[in-house]
Scaffold this motif. Structure first.
Motif, PDB file in Angstrom:
ATOM      1  N   GLY A 190      34.451  55.899  41.531  1.00 51.90           N
ATOM      2  CA  GLY A 190      34.123  55.064  40.377  1.00 51.90           C
ATOM      3  C   GLY A 190      34.946  53.794  40.326  1.00 51.90           C
ATOM      4  N   CYS A 191      36.119  53.786  40.997  1.00 55.83           N
ATOM      5  CA  CYS A 191      36.971  52.601  41.002  1.00 55.83           C
ATOM      6  C   CYS A 191      36.282  51.429  41.700  1.00 55.83           C
ATOM      7  CB  CYS A 191      38.292  52.913  41.698  1.00 55.83           C
ATOM      8  SG  CYS A 191      39.330  54.125  40.845  1.00 55.83           S
ATOM      9  N   ILE A 192      35.540  51.710  42.772  1.00 54.01           N
ATOM     10  CA  ILE A 192      34.837  50.641  43.487  1.00 54.01           C
ATOM     11  C   ILE A 192      33.775  50.024  42.582  1.00 54.01           C
ATOM     12  CG2 ILE A 192      33.463  50.075  45.513  1.00 54.01           C
ATOM     13  CD1 ILE A 192      36.313  50.899  46.141  1.00 54.01           C
ATOM     14  N   ILE A 193      33.038  50.884  41.878  1.00 54.23           N
ATOM     15  CA  ILE A 193      32.012  50.387  40.959  1.00 54.23           C
ATOM     16  C   ILE A 193      32.670  49.632  39.810  1.00 54.23           C
ATOM     17  CG2 ILE A 193      30.142  51.078  39.410  1.00 54.23           C
ATOM     18  CD1 ILE A 193      29.698  53.518  41.203  1.00 54.23           C
ATOM     19  N   ALA A 194      33.806  50.139  39.325  1.00 54.14           N
ATOM     20  CA  ALA A 194      34.518  49.482  38.224  1.00 54.14           C
ATOM     21  C   ALA A 194      35.006  48.091  38.641  1.00 54.14           C
ATOM     22  CB  ALA A 194      35.686  50.346  37.776  1.00 54.14           C
ATOM     23  N   LEU A 195      35.520  47.970  39.863  1.00 52.26           N
ATOM     24  CA  LEU A 195      35.974  46.656  40.340  1.00 52.26           C
ATOM     25  C   LEU A 195      34.810  45.673  40.408  1.00 52.26           C
ATOM     26  CD1 LEU A 195      38.452  47.598  43.215  1.00 52.26           C
ATOM     27  CD2 LEU A 195      39.014  46.404  41.093  1.00 52.26           C
ATOM     28  N   ALA A 196      33.670  46.132  40.913  1.00 51.03           N
ATOM     29  CA  ALA A 196      32.496  45.260  41.005  1.00 51.03           C
ATOM     30  C   ALA A 196      32.002  44.862  39.618  1.00 51.03           C
ATOM     31  CB  ALA A 196      31.390  45.977  41.776  1.00 51.03           C
ATOM     32  N   LEU A 197      31.990  45.828  38.691  1.00 50.01           N
ATOM     33  CA  LEU A 197      31.533  45.557  37.329  1.00 50.01           C
ATOM     34  C   LEU A 197      32.494  44.599  36.617  1.00 50.01           C
ATOM     35  CD1 LEU A 197      29.350  46.391  35.222  1.00 50.01           C
ATOM     36  CD2 LEU A 197      30.936  48.153  34.445  1.00 50.01           C
ATOM     37  N   ALA A 198      33.797  44.832  36.806  1.00 49.82           N
ATOM     38  CA  ALA A 198      34.791  43.979  36.167  1.00 49.82           C
ATOM     39  C   ALA A 198      34.733  42.549  36.707  1.00 49.82           C
ATOM     40  CB  ALA A 198      36.184  44.569  36.378  1.00 49.82           C
ATOM     41  N   ALA A 199      34.523  42.415  38.027  1.00 52.78           N
ATOM     42  CA  ALA A 199      34.434  41.079  38.620  1.00 52.78           C
ATOM     43  C   ALA A 199      33.205  40.338  38.102  1.00 52.78           C
ATOM     44  CB  ALA A 199      34.385  41.200  40.140  1.00 52.78           C
ATOM     45  N   LYS A 200      32.123  41.064  37.907  1.00 49.87           N
ATOM     46  CA  LYS A 200      30.892  40.447  37.411  1.00 49.87           C
ATOM     47  C   LYS A 200      31.015  40.051  35.949  1.00 49.87           C
ATOM     48  CE  LYS A 200      25.868  41.153  37.357  1.00 49.87           C
ATOM     49  NZ  LYS A 200      24.755  42.079  37.704  1.00 49.87           N
ATOM     50  N   HIS A 201      31.802  40.815  35.188  1.00 51.10           N
ATOM     51  CA  HIS A 201      31.981  40.550  33.749  1.00 51.10           C
ATOM     52  C   HIS A 201      33.454  40.254  33.463  1.00 51.10           C
ATOM     53  CE1 HIS A 201      27.885  41.980  32.665  1.00 51.10           C
ATOM     54  NE2 HIS A 201      28.061  42.800  33.686  1.00 51.10           N
ATOM     55  N   SER A 202      34.052  39.423  34.293  1.00 50.86           N
ATOM     56  CA  SER A 202      35.493  39.171  34.189  1.00 50.86           C
ATOM     57  C   SER A 202      35.909  38.569  32.846  1.00 50.86           C
ATOM     58  CB  SER A 202      35.944  38.257  35.331  1.00 50.86           C
ATOM     59  OG  SER A 202      35.227  37.022  35.303  1.00 50.86           O
ATOM     60  N   LYS A 203      35.003  37.872  32.182  1.00 53.75           N
ATOM     61  CA  LYS A 203      35.331  37.275  30.884  1.00 53.75           C
ATOM     62  C   LYS A 203      35.263  38.305  29.753  1.00 53.75           C
ATOM     63  CE  LYS A 203      33.810  32.592  32.082  1.00 53.75           C
ATOM     64  NZ  LYS A 203      32.904  31.460  31.735  1.00 53.75           N
ATOM     65  N   SER A 204      34.652  39.455  30.021  1.00 51.63           N
ATOM     66  CA  SER A 204      34.504  40.470  28.981  1.00 51.63           C
ATOM     67  C   SER A 204      35.475  41.634  29.138  1.00 51.63           C
ATOM     68  CB  SER A 204      33.069  41.020  28.993  1.00 51.63           C
ATOM     69  OG  SER A 204      32.127  39.993  28.752  1.00 51.63           O
ATOM     70  N   VAL A 205      36.000  41.822  30.349  1.00 48.87           N
ATOM     71  CA  VAL A 205      36.865  42.969  30.612  1.00 48.87           C
ATOM     72  C   VAL A 205      38.283  42.685  30.128  1.00 48.87           C
ATOM     73  CG1 VAL A 205      37.871  44.442  32.385  1.00 48.87           C
ATOM     74  CG2 VAL A 205      35.503  43.699  32.577  1.00 48.87           C
ATOM     75  N   LYS A 206      38.815  43.587  29.303  1.00 50.20           N
ATOM     76  CA  LYS A 206      40.178  43.434  28.797  1.00 50.20           C
ATOM     77  C   LYS A 206      41.199  44.075  29.734  1.00 50.20           C
ATOM     78  CE  LYS A 206      39.264  43.125  23.831  1.00 50.20           C
ATOM     79  NZ  LYS A 206      39.606  43.685  22.495  1.00 50.20           N
ATOM     80  N   SER A 207      40.848  45.211  30.287  1.00 44.29           N
ATOM     81  CA  SER A 207      41.742  45.885  31.230  1.00 44.29           C
ATOM     82  C   SER A 207      40.916  46.781  32.128  1.00 44.29           C
ATOM     83  CB  SER A 207      42.807  46.713  30.494  1.00 44.29           C
ATOM     84  OG  SER A 207      42.241  47.903  29.952  1.00 44.29           O
ATOM     85  N   ILE A 208      41.474  47.101  33.276  1.00 41.06           N
ATOM     86  CA  ILE A 208      40.819  48.036  34.183  1.00 41.06           C
ATOM     87  C   ILE A 208      41.887  48.998  34.701  1.00 41.06           C
ATOM     88  CG2 ILE A 208      41.034  46.362  36.079  1.00 41.06           C
ATOM     89  CD1 ILE A 208      38.559  47.687  37.349  1.00 41.06           C
ATOM     90  N   THR A 209      41.626  50.286  34.516  1.00 42.10           N
ATOM     91  CA  THR A 209      42.550  51.324  34.960  1.00 42.10           C
ATOM     92  C   THR A 209      41.895  52.100  36.086  1.00 42.10           C
ATOM     93  OG1 THR A 209      43.462  51.528  32.723  1.00 42.10           O
ATOM     94  CG2 THR A 209      43.925  53.322  34.267  1.00 42.10           C
ATOM     95  N   LEU A 210      42.510  52.068  37.251  1.00 43.50           N
ATOM     96  CA  LEU A 210      41.975  52.700  38.449  1.00 43.50           C
ATOM     97  C   LEU A 210      42.807  53.931  38.783  1.00 43.50           C
ATOM     98  CD1 LEU A 210      41.608  49.422  40.553  1.00 43.50           C
ATOM     99  CD2 LEU A 210      39.850  50.504  39.121  1.00 43.50           C
TER     100      LEU A 210
END
Length: 448
Positions: A251-271
């Motif tokens: 899920g971390c790979i998908i989370a990184l891709a999602l966060a990069a696509k929505h970088s202005k909306s993501v507050k934090s990402i925990t892998l």
């Protein structure tokens, strides 16, 4: 004393040679069995479904060798104009397949090569997949399929989900391979503090192809497929303008891709235990496959990973025996253990099809390796808070994966959990893990 030390080294080296020899023989046998099962499934699919299911990847590899003498360009299959399929689907070495290809011998007659392609498959249940109500429930809404999402709303709700003059913190949870939203609803959700219960809105997602989410046959389960379904099922319907991401393993790979696509909306990402490998090398996908699923007999978990990742048809056999008959195995285990409810990890292990698991493994975990650096650079530029948590005894994902993330993004915070493995980094320490997450969310919220 020196003699004893020298003798010990020779004994250890001798054992390593013996184990390597046994491994070579075992995997040589599996290579032969894989070729045999390729022919077997081709015949059986045609007999039971009227026409062959599709040309499997080992078939495509041999056919391209016959035409061009090279197979590297096969990986450039395009979906919507973009190359999204991992080269690991086509470049998995097999001694007997390579031998037959070099001799110009095809595995099956040319008349058998006209089956349906992957993109022409119907969404109906295959003969080798489970057709129970829980596995095909998603097909009732086949015209508008959405992911299964468990939502926990804040306990104190006012307009715009505001608590103490602050908008509620939205958190999206993404599970790992062969898992489901239960990984979070059974660990984090019950252990939230009262403050978090009132101030957080949680979304635990069953990823495409797993749990109770759709498992379409006409899908390659690429990163793009997973992202679009999360956007369509969570971000869009719930109008998430800002959110935190928490992900485990795959899920971390998908989370990184999602966060990069929505970088202005993501507050934090925990892998948690991210399978990250630098994508500087052209063959990053193959490196990821060989590091995460090396052809080795020991430890057993690694052997299982290599068996399911390198052998398309043998993996399908396992899914036919276990996943298709999961109700029988669950009933048997309940009878043996005298328990009414089984642990969620056992239930999740079977809730997928071979088609969904096989393509997700290669196109997300391996294929995502060549894009990971780009995603991290996007998040670094956007100054998104990155936190990494991993156990020091993780036998699935090397601890160096977390260390390399910090090398790529120096601002990333790494938390190494002593004596924890790939699962116990969360399981068994649910309260401590949940408190760690709350501190991350709170620290980011205080900055806004």
């Amino acid at each position: 004393m020196a003699t004893l030390v020298q003798s010990g080294k020779w004994i250890q080296k001798g054992l390593e040679i013996i184990i390597a020899a046994i491994s070579w023989m075992v995997f040589l046998f599996l290579d032969f069995l894989e070729v045999f099962m390729c022919i077997f499934y081709r015949l059986l699919d045609e007999f039971l479904e009227g026409k062959a299911y599709s040309s499997c990847y080992c078939m495509e590899l041999m056919e391209e060798k016959e035409k061009t003498g090279d197979c590297h360009h096969v990986a450039q299959v395009e979906v919507d104009g973009e190359s999204e399929l991992s080269e690991t689907l086509h470049r998995r070495r097999n001694f007997f397949r390579g031998l037959l290809g070099s001799l110009g011998i095809s595995l099956v007659p040319k008349g058998w090569r006209d089956g349906e392609s992957f993109l022409q498959m119907r969404n109906g249940t295959r003969w080798s997949d489970c057709g129970c109500d829980s596995c095909v429930e998603w097909m009732k809404n086949a015209d508008d399929p959405k992911l299964h999402v468990v939502v926990q709303e804040p306990q104190t709700q006012v307009k715009l989900y505001v608590f103490k003059e602050r908008e509620a913190e939205n958190v999206i949870f993404l599970h790992g391979f062969l898992s489901s939203s239960s990984f979070w609803t059974e660990t984090v959700f019950p252990n939230l503090s009262e403050s978090a219960k009132q101030n957080c809105r949680l979304f635990a997602v069953d990823l495409l192809g797993f749990g109770r989410s759709p498992k379409p046959r006409d899908c390659f389960y690429t990163l793009k497929d997973h992202l679009e379904m999360i956007e369509y099922s969570v971000i869009g319907p719930y109008q998430l303008n800002s959110f935190h991401l928490v992900a485990h393993s795959m899920g971390c790979i998908i989370a990184l891709a999602l966060a990069a696509k929505h970088s202005k909306s993501v507050k934090s990402i925990t892998l948690i235990a991210p399978p990250y490998f630098s994508s500087l090398r052209e063959d990053a996908s193959m490196v990821a496959l060989e590091r995460l699923a090396a052809k080795r007999l020991w430890p057993p978990l690694l052997f299982g990973s290599s068996f399911m990742s390198w052998y398309e048809h043998l993996g399908r056999c396992v899914c036919f025996i276990i996943c298709r008959n999961h109700q029988m195995w669950e009933s048997l285990l309940k009878f043996i253990t005298r328990r009414r409810n089984l642990h969620f990890t056992f239930i999740d292990l079977t809730r997928h099809t071979h088609h969904s698991a096989w393509h997700t493994m290669h196109n997300v975990i391996c294929g995502g390796a060549k894009l990971a650096d780009k995603y991290l650079e996007t998040l670094r530029m956007a100054k998104v808070k990155i936190n990494v948590i991993q156990g020091t005894r993780d036998q699935v994902v090397p601890i160096e994966c977390s260390i390399n993330i910090q090398k790529q993004v120096q601002e990333a915070e790494i938390d190494k959990i002593a004596n924890a493995n790939h699962g116990s980094v969360v399981l068994g320490r649910e309260k401590d893990f949940t408190r760690d997450l709350e501190r991350i969310w709170s620290s980011v919220a205080d900055l806004h």
